[in-house]
Each structure stands twice: as structure tokens, then as C-alpha cells.
Design a protein around this motif. Structure first.
Motif, PDB file in Angstrom:
ATOM      1  N   ARG A  84      14.196  63.346 -38.577  1.00 52.80           N
ATOM      2  CA  ARG A  84      15.037  64.046 -38.939  1.00 52.80           C
ATOM      3  C   ARG A  84      15.060  64.402 -40.522  1.00 52.80           C
ATOM      4  O   ARG A  84      15.276  63.471 -41.354  1.00 52.80           O
ATOM      5  N   LEU A  85      14.763  65.645 -40.848  1.00 51.57           N
ATOM      6  CA  LEU A  85      14.768  66.107 -42.178  1.00 51.57           C
ATOM      7  C   LEU A  85      16.024  66.302 -42.779  1.00 51.57           C
ATOM      8  O   LEU A  85      16.934  66.924 -41.940  1.00 51.57           O
ATOM      9  N   VAL A  86      16.548  66.033 -43.829  1.00 48.02           N
ATOM     10  CA  VAL A  86      17.753  65.825 -44.703  1.00 48.02           C
ATOM     11  C   VAL A  86      17.245  66.399 -45.972  1.00 48.02           C
ATOM     12  O   VAL A  86      16.606  65.913 -46.805  1.00 48.02           O
ATOM     13  N   MET A  87      18.266  67.498 -46.572  1.00 49.26           N
ATOM     14  CA  MET A  87      18.160  67.509 -48.036  1.00 49.26           C
ATOM     15  C   MET A  87      19.729  67.716 -48.517  1.00 49.26           C
ATOM     16  O   MET A  87      20.448  68.159 -47.692  1.00 49.26           O
ATOM     17  N   PHE A  88      19.886  67.524 -49.660  1.00 44.71           N
ATOM     18  CA  PHE A  88      21.310  67.621 -50.218  1.00 44.71           C
ATOM     19  C   PHE A  88      21.380  68.100 -51.577  1.00 44.71           C
ATOM     20  O   PHE A  88      20.309  67.878 -52.487  1.00 44.71           O
ATOM     21  N   ASP A  89      22.490  68.673 -52.228  1.00 40.35           N
ATOM     22  CA  ASP A  89      22.643  69.104 -53.475  1.00 40.35           C
ATOM     23  C   ASP A  89      23.134  67.919 -54.328  1.00 40.35           C
ATOM     24  O   ASP A  89      24.258  67.255 -54.030  1.00 40.35           O
ATOM     25  N   GLN A  90      22.136  67.127 -55.098  1.00 37.83           N
ATOM     26  CA  GLN A  90      22.575  65.982 -55.925  1.00 37.83           C
ATOM     27  C   GLN A  90      23.742  66.560 -56.714  1.00 37.83           C
ATOM     28  O   GLN A  90      23.771  67.766 -57.293  1.00 37.83           O
TER      29      GLN A  90
ATOM     30  N   LEU B 215      13.954  61.595 -43.075  1.00 31.35           N
ATOM     31  CA  LEU B 215      13.198  61.776 -43.944  1.00 31.35           C
ATOM     32  C   LEU B 215      14.247  62.634 -45.009  1.00 31.35           C
ATOM     33  O   LEU B 215      14.449  63.678 -44.761  1.00 31.35           O
ATOM     34  N   ILE B 216      14.471  62.027 -46.153  1.00 30.37           N
ATOM     35  CA  ILE B 216      15.160  62.703 -47.292  1.00 30.37           C
ATOM     36  C   ILE B 216      14.326  63.296 -48.023  1.00 30.37           C
ATOM     37  O   ILE B 216      13.644  62.673 -48.791  1.00 30.37           O
ATOM     38  N   LEU B 217      14.379  64.722 -48.419  1.00 34.14           N
ATOM     39  CA  LEU B 217      13.523  65.195 -49.298  1.00 34.14           C
ATOM     40  C   LEU B 217      14.239  65.448 -50.767  1.00 34.14           C
ATOM     41  O   LEU B 217      15.432  66.108 -50.752  1.00 34.14           O
ATOM     42  N   LEU B 218      13.775  65.172 -51.697  1.00 34.04           N
ATOM     43  CA  LEU B 218      14.541  65.101 -52.980  1.00 34.04           C
ATOM     44  C   LEU B 218      13.761  66.097 -53.928  1.00 34.04           C
ATOM     45  O   LEU B 218      12.857  66.028 -54.471  1.00 34.04           O
ATOM     46  N   THR B 219      14.535  67.002 -54.395  1.00 34.59           N
ATOM     47  CA  THR B 219      13.963  68.032 -55.445  1.00 34.59           C
ATOM     48  C   THR B 219      14.079  67.415 -56.892  1.00 34.59           C
ATOM     49  O   THR B 219      14.641  66.545 -57.299  1.00 34.59           O
ATOM     50  N   GLY B 220      13.736  68.309 -57.751  1.00 37.24           N
ATOM     51  CA  GLY B 220      13.441  68.000 -59.234  1.00 37.24           C
ATOM     52  C   GLY B 220      14.240  68.341 -60.073  1.00 37.24           C
ATOM     53  O   GLY B 220      15.377  68.821 -59.670  1.00 37.24           O
ATOM     54  N   GLY B 221      13.737  68.609 -61.253  1.00 40.00           N
ATOM     55  CA  GLY B 221      14.434  69.115 -62.390  1.00 40.00           C
ATOM     56  C   GLY B 221      14.400  67.971 -63.661  1.00 40.00           C
ATOM     57  O   GLY B 221      13.411  68.134 -64.224  1.00 40.00           O
ATOM     58  N   PRO B 222      15.718  67.381 -63.735  1.00 40.66           N
ATOM     59  CA  PRO B 222      16.756  67.222 -62.763  1.00 40.66           C
ATOM     60  C   PRO B 222      17.650  68.518 -63.080  1.00 40.66           C
ATOM     61  O   PRO B 222      17.676  69.294 -64.162  1.00 40.66           O
ATOM     62  N   GLY B 223      18.121  68.870 -61.911  1.00 40.66           N
ATOM     63  CA  GLY B 223      18.978  70.170 -61.878  1.00 40.66           C
ATOM     64  C   GLY B 223      18.602  70.963 -60.831  1.00 40.66           C
ATOM     65  O   GLY B 223      19.559  72.005 -60.705  1.00 40.66           O
TER      66      GLY B 223
END
Length: 447
Positions: free
Chosen positions: A109-115, A79-87
Motif C-alpha cells: 500500500r503506497l502512501v505519500m504525505f506533505d511533511q 510503503l511510505i515514500l519520503l520526498t526530499g529537499g527538505p521542502g
């Protein structure tokens, strides 16, 4: 926006400060530099190296920070959680967001990354950062926008959603996942949608929280402006207001010249406090001649935000490269752009922008940023949303991504599941006091 690289003291300093592209080697195929994530038991942090330009995979590279749960063999996958913004970054928000998904983290399996362009690699434009803070719609100066474009340089074109989609697929491969579940919030929904369109066979499920339509170019921001009246009247149905807040707002906007700043303030108000406590009163006071409360809020939402928390340089690079603008051609000079914007605003019926006005439409902060941005290429849109299980969440008090956008996106999806949470504002999963949205996520992911 070409690949020629200017070497100057300003640009060199900016790249050092922002963690810009430095290497000229093939990107690693996996994750490197694994170490326990600080303050997060059960998560490993690492680096994903991606090409700056995915069309030139052996050129310069970017290092993106990744945080992944240690349950590599989670029974229901990744499960990849994508944050907003963009930014917005990803990794630094993990301690705040992971607990919201706790009931299903044993299965996923939770995954986050810095776009790219965020977090440790944040594009840093000090003047634009100071003027915009953490907001979308504040009106920036031309100087701040042009300075930002100059700091980032010709590599501006490598910070669009299509680049992030390519990074995301490389992350999927590095994680060893055949398919992933994408949970996007705000702009993260736009990224998730475009990933699903580009890689339909790699998506198991989609969660779209506070939805931005994948093909919803709206440079004049008409839907959020019109939604303001709906939201204000709904608020005053739950409590006593001094007068009709919509009529008050219409009068205030027409008496002043900063409708976009007022829209920005109300949008942020709904994120911070979806009850909009004090908002109808502040608008009424401004109509009767006392603007101090409203003016204070307008200034308060512009408070400086560090680029690693929300990069306005990435925000500008992405939106100006992603969306279609009234001036159509990428290299239209500023006077031509301004004429086309004015003409587009003049064609709007008053009902499309009320309680705001056409001036607000023509001066919203997103539009002004891209009006002053050096080039705005016309994006090519191909494909349609795939038929994968999709949950769409929205708050009925959200002005940042009003639920009218959610319903527009739902029409492009074969079998959408829609949950509108009463009384909720932006980012239902993490901010709503009602558990209805989170319960819908748990049920959706448990099936």
C-alpha cells in the motif's frame, strides 16, 4: 526560537498564506476528510492532524495532507515514500512517482504525505524563495534569510527532522500499520534514517536513494566539492573534452569570487542532465575569458520556484535546526559565527576542497543561510541505525548527494545492500535512464 507567538499584520498574513497553525484542539488520532485523490485512480486523499509541538499534544495543530492507495490489505504491508529537499511536497508528486513503483504496488500500500512546512502547508518566504529558487547552494543575502526567519517567527523550532519523525509515527498509527517500509529520496533518506533510529521496531525495510548520512554534519560541504573532480573526469573519459575540466574549474574558481554559485550550478546540472552536456566546455570557455555560458547557467538555476514546490522557508528551518555548525552555541552573534567559519575553512587542506577553494567552503549557500539564521540549536544525537534490511542506491554522477556519503552511511548499517548506477545522477528511482536502480528496488521489496 521560543513558543511566544507574535501577532502582527505580517505574521498573520504569512500564516494565512502558508496554512500555518490555527487550531487549539487535540489532534485527531486518524485520518479525516477522505476523498478520491484528483487525477489518481485508486488513491484516497485525507488529512492527518498533528501537534505543532509534539511535547504539547493539546496545543496548536497542523493539518498534513496524505495520499494512500486503496489496497488497505496489501499482502506485504505499507510503503511510505519520503520526498526530499527538505521542502518538497509529497501528495502532488504522487502521479509522477507512483508509476516508478508499479511492479510492486500490488503487494504494498503506497502512501505519500506533505511533511510539515511543505505543499499545502508550505512556509512562504518570498524574498528567500526568489533568491534560492529550487537550489541548496546558491548564496542568499542576509536580508532574505533574516526576513524569512521573521515571517516564520518563533515557531521555527518546530520544523526540524525530529518533528517530522514524530509526524511520521502518528501517520503510521493512523494507517493501522504495525511496521512500515520507508523509501526515502535525498533528504527523505535522512528522515527515514532518523525514524528508524527513533522507532526501530516499527520499520520492516529501508530504501535509501541518494543518501544523506544520518550523522554526517558537513557544514563546509567538502565531500561534494571534492567529488566534483571525480565526476568531471569520469565524464571526460566517455567523450572528448577541450582540456582537463578539473584544472579548468580550479582556475575559474580562483579567478572569480562565486565558487559556491558555480558548485550550485554544477550540482543542478547533474540533476537535470547527468551527462553534464556542455559543462566541461562552459568551464573551459570561462577559463579562456568567455563566461557567458557559465554565467547563464548560474542565473538559470536560481529561477523562482513556488514554495509549494520547494519551500525555502522549511529548508532553512530544518537544516539550521538539524545540523551542527562551527559556531557551536545556538545564540552566538554573527561576528563570532563568521570568525569561527573563517577559522574552520582556513584549517582545511587544499586537497579537501579542490578543485574549489576555501572561500567556496566558507560561502556555500547552506552554510550562509544558517550563518544568518537567528538561532541554530546544537542537536542531540542518540541511537544507532537498527539492523533492518536496507538497500542503498546512488548514481556515480550525483553531486547533490555524492556516493561517498552513501558509503559512509553504509558503514553504520549491519548488512547493507549497495547499488551504484553508472551514469546516473540524483534520485536514481525517478530520474535514472538505466533501470538498474528500479530493478534493485523491485527485487528488494519482493523478497
Amino acid at each position: 526560537m521560543r513558543t511566544r507567538w507574535k501577532i502582527s499584520a505580517l505574521v498573520a498574513t504569512a500564516l494565512v498564506a502558508t496554512g500555518g497553525p490555527v487550531a487549539a484542539a487535540p489532534p485527531a488520532q486518524g485520518l479525516t476528510g477522505q476523498h478520491p485523490c484528483p487525477g489518481m485512480t485508486g488513491y484516497t486523499c485525507s488529512t492527518l492532524t498533528v501537534p505543532l509541538d509534539h511535547r504539547s499534544p493539546r496545543g496548536r495543530t497542523l493539518d498534513l495532507q496524505v495520499a494512500a492507495a486503496d489496497n488497505v490489505k496489501a499482502p506485504k504491508g505499507t510503503l511510505i515514500l519520503l520526498t526530499g529537499g527538505p521542502g518538497q511536497p509529497g501528495v502532488s508528486l504522487l502521479p509522477r512517482l507512483a508509476p516508478k513503483l508499479q511492479p510492486i504496488l500490488g503487494d504494498y500500500r503506497l502512501v505519500m504525505f506533505d511533511q510539515r512546512g511543505t505543499g499545502a502547508n508550505a512556509l512562504n518566504c518570498p524574498r528567500l524563495q526568489a533568491e534560492m529558487g529550487s537550489t541548496d547552494l546558491a548564496m542568499p543575502t542576509r536580508k532574505a534569510v533574516e526576513d524569512c526567519a521573521g515571517i516564520i517567527g518563533p515557531d521555527r523550532r518546530f520544523y526540524t527532522t525530529s518533528d517530522t519523525v514524530a509526524d511520521l509515527d502518528q501517520l503510521r498509527k493512523a494507517l493501522g500499520a504495525n511496521k512500515v517500509v520507508l523509501d526515502g529520496v535525498s533528504y527523505g533518506t535522512y528522515t527515514a534514517e532518523h525514524y528508524a533510529i527513533a522507532h526501530p521496531h516499527n520499520v520492516a525495510k529501508l530504501i535509501l536513494d541518494s543518501v544523506v548520512p544520518h550523522d554526517g554534519d558537513e557544514p563546509l560541504w567538502t565531500t561534494p566539492m571534492k567529488a566534483t573532480g571525480r565526476v568531471l573526469r569520469a565524464i571526460c573519459q566517455t567523450r572528448t573534452c577541450p582540456s582537463d575540466p578539473v584544472a579548468d574549474l580550479a582556475a575559474v574558481v580562483r579567478a572569480r569570487t562565486d565558487g559556491s554559485d558555480i558548485l550550485n550550478a554544477l550540482t543542478v546540472w547533474g540533476i537535470v542532465d547527468p551527462t553534464y552536456a556542455g559543462a566541461p566546455e562552459a568551464i573551459h570557455q570561462a577559463r579562456t575569458g568567455n563566461s557567458s555560458t557559465l554565467d547563464g547557467w548560474i542565473q538559470g538555476v536560481k529561477q523562482a520556484t513556488p514554495p509549494e514546490e520547494l519551500s525555502q522557508g522549511l529548508h532553512a528551518s530544518t537544516l539550521c535546526g538539524d545540523l551542527r555548525w562551527p559556531w557551536i552555541t545556538a545564540h552566538a552573534p554573527l561576528p563570532v559565527r563568521q570568525l569561527t567559519v573563517n577559522a574552520a575553512a582556513a584549517r582545511l587542506p587544499e586537497s579537501a576542497v579542490y578543485p574549489y577553494d576555501r572561500r567556496t567552503a566558507a560561502t556555500n549557500g547552506v552554510l550562509l543561510t544558517c550563518l544568518y539564521w537567528p538561532e541554530s540549536p546544537v542537536p542531540q544525537r542518540n541511537g544507532r541505525m537498527p539492523d533492518v534490511p536496507t538497500l542503498l542506491l546512488g548514481g556515480d554522477r550525483d553531486l547533490s548527494t555524492p556516493y561517498e556519503w552513501l558509503y559512509a552511511e553504509a558503514k553504520t548499517i549491519a548488512h547493507p545492500r549497495i547499488v551504484i548506477v553508472p551514469g546516473a545522477g540524483h534520485s536514481v528511482m525517478s530520474r535514472a535512464t538505466s533501470p538498474a536502480g528500479r530493478d534493485a528496488i523491485y527485487q528488494f521489496l519482493s523478497q
